[in-house]
Design a protein around this motif. Structure first.
Motif, PDB file in Angstrom:
ATOM      1  N   LEU A   1     -40.838 -12.453  91.264  1.00 21.38           N
ATOM      2  CA  LEU A   1     -40.040 -11.468  90.543  1.00 21.38           C
ATOM      3  C   LEU A   1     -38.850 -12.117  89.860  1.00 21.38           C
ATOM      4  O   LEU A   1     -38.585 -11.875  88.673  1.00 21.38           O
ATOM      5  N   ALA A   2     -38.133 -12.976  90.581  1.00 22.38           N
ATOM      6  CA  ALA A   2     -36.938 -13.611  90.013  1.00 22.38           C
ATOM      7  C   ALA A   2     -37.294 -14.439  88.785  1.00 22.38           C
ATOM      8  O   ALA A   2     -36.589 -14.392  87.768  1.00 22.38           O
ATOM      9  N   GLY A   3     -38.380 -15.201  88.860  1.00 21.97           N
ATOM     10  CA  GLY A   3     -38.773 -16.024  87.724  1.00 21.97           C
ATOM     11  C   GLY A   3     -39.037 -15.204  86.480  1.00 21.97           C
ATOM     12  O   GLY A   3     -38.621 -15.566  85.369  1.00 21.97           O
ATOM     13  N   ARG A   4     -39.698 -14.085  86.654  1.00 21.88           N
ATOM     14  CA  ARG A   4     -40.040 -13.244  85.503  1.00 21.88           C
ATOM     15  C   ARG A   4     -38.821 -12.499  84.958  1.00 21.88           C
ATOM     16  O   ARG A   4     -38.644 -12.387  83.750  1.00 21.88           O
TER      17      ARG A   4
ATOM     18  N   GLN B   1     -40.889 -20.585  89.457  1.00 25.04           N
ATOM     19  CA  GLN B   1     -41.243 -21.427  88.317  1.00 25.04           C
ATOM     20  C   GLN B   1     -42.734 -21.384  87.989  1.00 25.04           C
ATOM     21  O   GLN B   1     -43.125 -21.605  86.839  1.00 25.04           O
ATOM     22  N   LEU B   2     -43.549 -21.057  88.980  1.00 25.45           N
ATOM     23  CA  LEU B   2     -44.983 -20.973  88.704  1.00 25.45           C
ATOM     24  C   LEU B   2     -45.278 -19.887  87.681  1.00 25.45           C
ATOM     25  O   LEU B   2     -46.120 -20.068  86.787  1.00 25.45           O
ATOM     26  N   TYR B   3     -44.588 -18.751  87.794  1.00 25.30           N
ATOM     27  CA  TYR B   3     -44.910 -17.609  86.942  1.00 25.30           C
ATOM     28  C   TYR B   3     -43.841 -17.268  85.917  1.00 25.30           C
ATOM     29  O   TYR B   3     -43.962 -16.254  85.225  1.00 25.30           O
ATOM     30  N   SER B   4     -42.815 -18.084  85.772  1.00 21.19           N
ATOM     31  CA  SER B   4     -41.741 -17.736  84.836  1.00 21.19           C
ATOM     32  C   SER B   4     -42.226 -17.547  83.394  1.00 21.19           C
ATOM     33  O   SER B   4     -41.683 -16.691  82.686  1.00 21.19           O
ATOM     34  N   PRO B   5     -43.247 -18.291  82.895  1.00 13.11           N
ATOM     35  CA  PRO B   5     -43.687 -18.037  81.516  1.00 13.11           C
ATOM     36  C   PRO B   5     -44.368 -16.684  81.326  1.00 13.11           C
ATOM     37  O   PRO B   5     -44.501 -16.221  80.192  1.00 13.11           O
ATOM     38  N   GLN B   6     -44.804 -16.040  82.414  1.00 11.62           N
ATOM     39  CA  GLN B   6     -45.579 -14.803  82.259  1.00 11.62           C
ATOM     40  C   GLN B   6     -44.788 -13.721  81.561  1.00 11.62           C
ATOM     41  O   GLN B   6     -45.343 -12.927  80.783  1.00 11.62           O
ATOM     42  N   ALA B   7     -43.481 -13.660  81.807  1.00  8.86           N
ATOM     43  CA  ALA B   7     -42.646 -12.620  81.202  1.00  8.86           C
ATOM     44  C   ALA B   7     -42.377 -12.872  79.726  1.00  8.86           C
ATOM     45  O   ALA B   7     -41.914 -11.965  79.029  1.00  8.86           O
TER      46      ALA B   7
ATOM     47  N   ALA C   1     -51.682 -17.233  77.665  1.00  7.22           N
ATOM     48  CA  ALA C   1     -51.819 -17.063  79.114  1.00  7.22           C
ATOM     49  C   ALA C   1     -52.172 -18.362  79.822  1.00  7.22           C
ATOM     50  O   ALA C   1     -52.013 -18.476  81.040  1.00  7.22           O
ATOM     51  N   LEU C   2     -52.637 -19.362  79.065  1.00  6.48           N
ATOM     52  CA  LEU C   2     -52.904 -20.669  79.663  1.00  6.48           C
ATOM     53  C   LEU C   2     -51.624 -21.310  80.205  1.00  6.48           C
ATOM     54  O   LEU C   2     -51.695 -22.200  81.047  1.00  6.48           O
ATOM     55  N   ALA C   3     -50.460 -20.873  79.737  1.00  4.47           N
ATOM     56  CA  ALA C   3     -49.206 -21.382  80.290  1.00  4.47           C
ATOM     57  C   ALA C   3     -49.099 -21.052  81.771  1.00  4.47           C
ATOM     58  O   ALA C   3     -48.514 -21.816  82.550  1.00  4.47           O
ATOM     59  N   VAL C   4     -49.664 -19.923  82.161  1.00  6.12           N
ATOM     60  CA  VAL C   4     -49.742 -19.571  83.579  1.00  6.12           C
ATOM     61  C   VAL C   4     -50.950 -20.230  84.224  1.00  6.12           C
ATOM     62  O   VAL C   4     -50.868 -20.830  85.298  1.00  6.12           O
ATOM     63  N   SER C   5     -52.103 -20.135  83.546  1.00  2.00           N
ATOM     64  CA  SER C   5     -53.348 -20.652  84.134  1.00  2.00           C
ATOM     65  C   SER C   5     -53.323 -22.164  84.343  1.00  2.00           C
ATOM     66  O   SER C   5     -53.902 -22.662  85.312  1.00  2.00           O
ATOM     67  N   ALA C   6     -52.656 -22.908  83.459  1.00  8.50           N
ATOM     68  CA  ALA C   6     -52.592 -24.362  83.626  1.00  8.50           C
ATOM     69  C   ALA C   6     -51.874 -24.719  84.920  1.00  8.50           C
ATOM     70  O   ALA C   6     -52.299 -25.612  85.665  1.00  8.50           O
TER      71      ALA C   6
END
Length: 403
Positions: A154-157, A31-37, A54-59
């Motif tokens: 990996l799964a999140g993305r 869930q931390l990195y799911s928006p990155q994809a 990218a702030l969706a990840v950085s926040a």
């Protein structure tokens, strides 16, 4: 009664501990990195620039960075496993609500709070592991834990990415949070009761002294530099490679771009392997070699070919997770006496500060100079990290935990 010396490979409790931390890593990093994809889709839907998207990840990583030290204080009082349980359950609940936010501002606030809750796992997991696993097997166990975090990332993305192509990036992020809820349940079921932990009163003055002791250590500062520089470089590459491949001359469909995150499997392989190699040849040679592999992968990303970009990502990812497995396990092992939890917290503070700051800042480089500028800065960051490690971590103090 024999003093507890830590679980060893082959024991049921060891297997449960590694499996439990694996699922904690999935619940955290998916869930931390799911928006990155889905950053290109998020940018188009909400009408924002790549750096803003990218702030969706950085926040989230900023919230995590700010929370790791407070979480470590809670863990000293309440225990490692209960603290991780509280954090991952709270984060999952927030993660299920975050995609419902109607505006970018509200989404970023939710992500910040979600990241703060997620901080309980990386702030505590390695301290928990170092207390519960026999010292002779700690490096390998740390590598196995890091491998679990790569599967989560990996799964999140991979789950969220295809939904973005269909115009439903919010649904993709929500489904990732649901997967994380199931992983959290498995963590709670599998992780064994702590035997190596002794609760201590939380005294702010004591914590501050332990933090200050680590911050005065040249060894610890060099390890924190690895976290900040290498993680920042890593997140920046994955933040903007999707924008690169969606534009000419590549024009790769975004659902295909999301498959690039399969490169994370290289980290799943390299992190436990790096732990084993570090136990055999020493941590510093493996760390330096890993930073060099990262730089080589980043240079390959400059070749104007989709095949070269894919190969570069695989090499770059393998190098990063190998370096992270070594440095993250080295940090509590070399911490001044009585301050392992604070050392790990500071490592992850630097790690996620690098993710937040450099992951956003290289978006400005991408907008102003292009991908060549991003790759050039990434190579420079790897070189600085390696030079710092070579200068400081070759000293005997790096092995003994003293300065």
């Amino acid at each position: 009664m024999t003093e507890f010396a830590g679980h060893r490979p082959g024991e049921p409790a060891y297997r449960r501990l590694i499996a439990g931390l694996f699922f904690a890593g999935v619940a955290t990093f998916a869930q931390l990195y799911s928006p990155q994809a889905v950053l290109p889709f998020l940018a188009a839907d909400l009408g924002v620039s790549p750096a803003t998207a990218a702030l969706a990840v950085s926040a989230a990583t900023l919230g995590l960075a700010l929370a790791v030290i407070p979480w470590s204080m809670v863990a000293d009082r309440r225990g490692r496993r209960p603290t991780m349980a509280i954090g991952v359950v709270a984060a999952t609940a927030i993660g299920l609500l975050a995609p419902l936010a109607p505006t970018m501002e509200l989404f970023l606030i939710a992500r910040l709070v979600e990241g703060a809750a997620l901080g309980a796992v990386p702030a505590v997991a390695l301290a928990y592991l170092s207390e519960e696993v026999h010292a002779g097997h700690a490096a390998r166990a740390a590598g196995s834990y890091i491998a679990g975090t790569t599967v989560g990332g990996l799964a999140g993305r991979l789950i969220s990415g295809p939904f973005g192509e269909a115009g439903h990036w919010r649904l993709g992020v929500f489904i990732v949070a649901a997967v994380c809820a199931a992983s959290a349940v498995l963590f709670l079921w599998l992780a064994p009761r702590a035997r190596g932990f002794a609760a201590s009163p939380v005294r702010v003055g004591t914590v501050l002294r332990r933090l200050a002791t680590n911050l005065r250590s040249r060894v610890q500062l060099a390890l924190y530099a690895q976290a900040f520089l290498l993680m920042g470089a890593f997140v920046a590459v994955y933040n903007y490679v999707g924008f690169l491949l969606a534009a000419p001359p590549y024009l790769v469909p975004q659902w295909t771009v999301s498959l690039l995150f399969l490169a994370y499997l290289a980290g799943t392989v390299s992190s436990p392997r790096a732990g084993a190699l570090a136990g055999r040849f020493g941590r510093l040679p493996v760390l330096l070699g890993s930073a060099g592999v990262m730089a080589g992968g980043a240079l390959l990303l400059l070749v104007p070919s989709v095949g070269a970009v894919v190969a570069g990502l695989v090499i770059f990812t393998a190098g990063f997770f190998a370096a992270h497995a070594v440095a993250s396990g080295w940090t509590p092992a070399s911490a001044p006496a009585g301050s392992a939890a604070q050392a790990s917290s500071l490592y992850y503070l630097a790690y996620y500060a690098g993710s937040s700051a450099l992951g956003w800042a290289l978006g400005l480089v991408f907008a102003g100079v292009g991908w060549v500028g991003v790759a050039g800065v990434v190579v420079l960051l790897c070189a600085i990290a390696a030079a710092w490690a070579q200068r400081v971590l070759r000293d005997p103090a790096a092995r003994s935990g003293t300065d």
